[in-house]
Write an enzyme that holds these catalytic residues in place. Structure first.
Site, PDB file in Angstrom:
ATOM      1  N   GLY A  47      -2.827 -35.886   0.803  1.00  0.00           N
ATOM      2  CA  GLY A  47      -2.048 -34.741   0.553  1.00  0.00           C
ATOM      3  C   GLY A  47      -2.066 -33.988   2.056  1.00  0.00           C
ATOM      4  N   GLY A  52      -2.932 -28.379   7.368  1.00  0.00           N
ATOM      5  CA  GLY A  52      -3.503 -29.648   7.543  1.00  0.00           C
ATOM      6  C   GLY A  52      -3.322 -30.634   6.580  1.00  0.00           C
ATOM      7  CB  VAL A  54      -6.426 -34.324   2.439  1.00  0.00           C
ATOM      8  CG1 VAL A  54      -7.992 -35.036   1.812  1.00  0.00           C
ATOM      9  CG2 VAL A  54      -6.472 -32.738   2.585  1.00  0.00           C
ATOM     10  CG  ASP A 174      -6.001 -21.277  -4.189  1.00  0.00           C
ATOM     11  OD1 ASP A 174      -5.223 -20.935  -4.860  1.00  0.00           O
ATOM     12  OD2 ASP A 174      -5.850 -21.991  -3.249  1.00  0.00           O
TER      13      ASP A 174
END
Length: 361
Positions: A47, A52, A54, A174
């Site tokens: 992802g 950034g 992954v 989140d």
């Protein structure tokens, strides 16, 4: 390149792990510094976000699969700079929650000290191929709605993970499907759910909020008190997000339950579903800039409006015990909203009964 922390594990059965290996991406596409690339072999991209990307990778030292999250040290046409402060915050939050099966496991952290705008890397144990959003959409396409027992099992794991997070003195801030990793590759055994994505977490005891709460969660998962500008919140902003996730699991569409194209529309949709009575009765409302909201709601006759959540999820879709949990997590009044610990003690999660005495996780 400096290794900030590292944790080694017992070597898993290598033959079984090798079956997990996918095609190695083109090396020129991945700009990892030598100390990272020498240890971790990238396998496939999992992802990408605004800070950034992954990758699933093979840990040559630990002989295991891991997820390598790279946080960009500079702003470019793809990513926004991540400061060392935010990197440290995520690493410390993960470290504080280490050891719980419903939270991704921190393996190592690396910071590129060779350059002033060097990237930072968070390495966690590989938790699964999909996030919960992808998994819900896959189930929807396959025509496989979640049974209530499956929803209960998922929520038990997620609430247990949230309880561990809060007991560690951390607010996740989140709790969204994209920050839940799903492992359903267990040959008929139960699906495993793990919480990740601690990039906007903070210490629960922090006395001076930085005002970033409205930016922490996407609006369909933002608790009412955050919508109203409160800086006085606790772990129940996370259990609200988990309530939104529970509603989406039951609905089965794979879409945000409170989804709308504008934040104001999201808040209106939220009020219609869960009611405005809780907001009016919340003592913290008088301390907000919008303290005239209670008067507005009373004038409109909304002071006692309890919402239509039960109409959306009738008893044939969700039992009374299940609805007690859902409505408790989605209580607009944060003072009444269920904590993770309190939710897990509800009858819906009782699994065994011995002469009238129930085991509660």
């Amino acid at each position: 390149m400096a290794a900030v922390s590292a944790e080694e594990e017992e070597e898993p059965p290598e033959a079984a792990m090798k079956k997990e290996l996918g095609p190695t991406p083109c090396g020129s596409c991945i700009a990892w510094p030598p100390a990272v690339s020498e240890r971790y072999e990238p396998l496939e991209k999992l992802g990408e976000g605004m800070f950034g990307d992954v990758y699933k990778a093979w840990d040559r030292v630990g002989r295991r699969l891991v997820a390598v999250k790279r946080l960009s040290g500079r702003t470019d046409n793809r990513f926004v700079e991540t400061s060392l402060r935010y990197f440290a915050r995520e690493a410390m939050s993960l470290g504080a929650c280490r050891g719980h099966p419903s939270v991704v496991k921190l393996v190592a952290t690396h910071a590129d000290s060779a350059r002033s705008d060097g990237d930072c890397f968070l390495v966690t144990k590989y938790a699964g191929p999909l996030n919960l959003r992808q998994y819900m959409r896959l189930r929807s396409v396959q025509g496989r709605p979640f049974l209530e027992a499956e929803v209960r099992d998922a929520m038990r794991q997620l609430l247990s993970g949230a309880r561990r997070v809060h007991d560690a003195g951390v607010l996740h801030r989140d709790m969204v499907p994209e920050n839940v990793i799903v492992d359903d590759r267990r040959d008929g055994k139960k699906v495993v759910y793990r919480i990740c994505g601690f990039g906007v977490s903070e210490r629960a005891a922090r006395p001076d909020r930085d005002g970033s709460a409205p930016l922490a969660s996407p609006s369909p998962y933002r608790a009412p008190e955050i919508f109203l500008g409160s800086q006085d919140y606790d772990g129940r902003v996370d259990t609200w997000g988990l309530g939104c996730i529970m509603a989406e699991l039951i609905a089965g569409s794979g879409k945000p339950f409170f989804g709308a194209n504008l934040d104001a529309k999201v808040f209106e949709k939220m009020q219609r579903a869960v009611g405005t009575q809780g907001i009016v009765e919340w003592s913290g409302l008088q301390r907000l800039a919008r303290r005239d909201l209670a008067a507005e709601l009373r004038e409109k006759g909304y002071a006692t409006y309890t919402g239509c959540l039960r109409e959306v999820f009738p008893e044939e879709q969700l039992s009374e015990a299940g609805f007690e949990v859902l409505s408790g997590l989605l209580d607009a009044n944060p003072e009444r909203r269920l904590t993770a610990k309190a939710a897990l003690r509800k009858p819906w999660f009782r699994r065994f009964s011995f002469g009238g005495c129930c085991f509660v996780p």
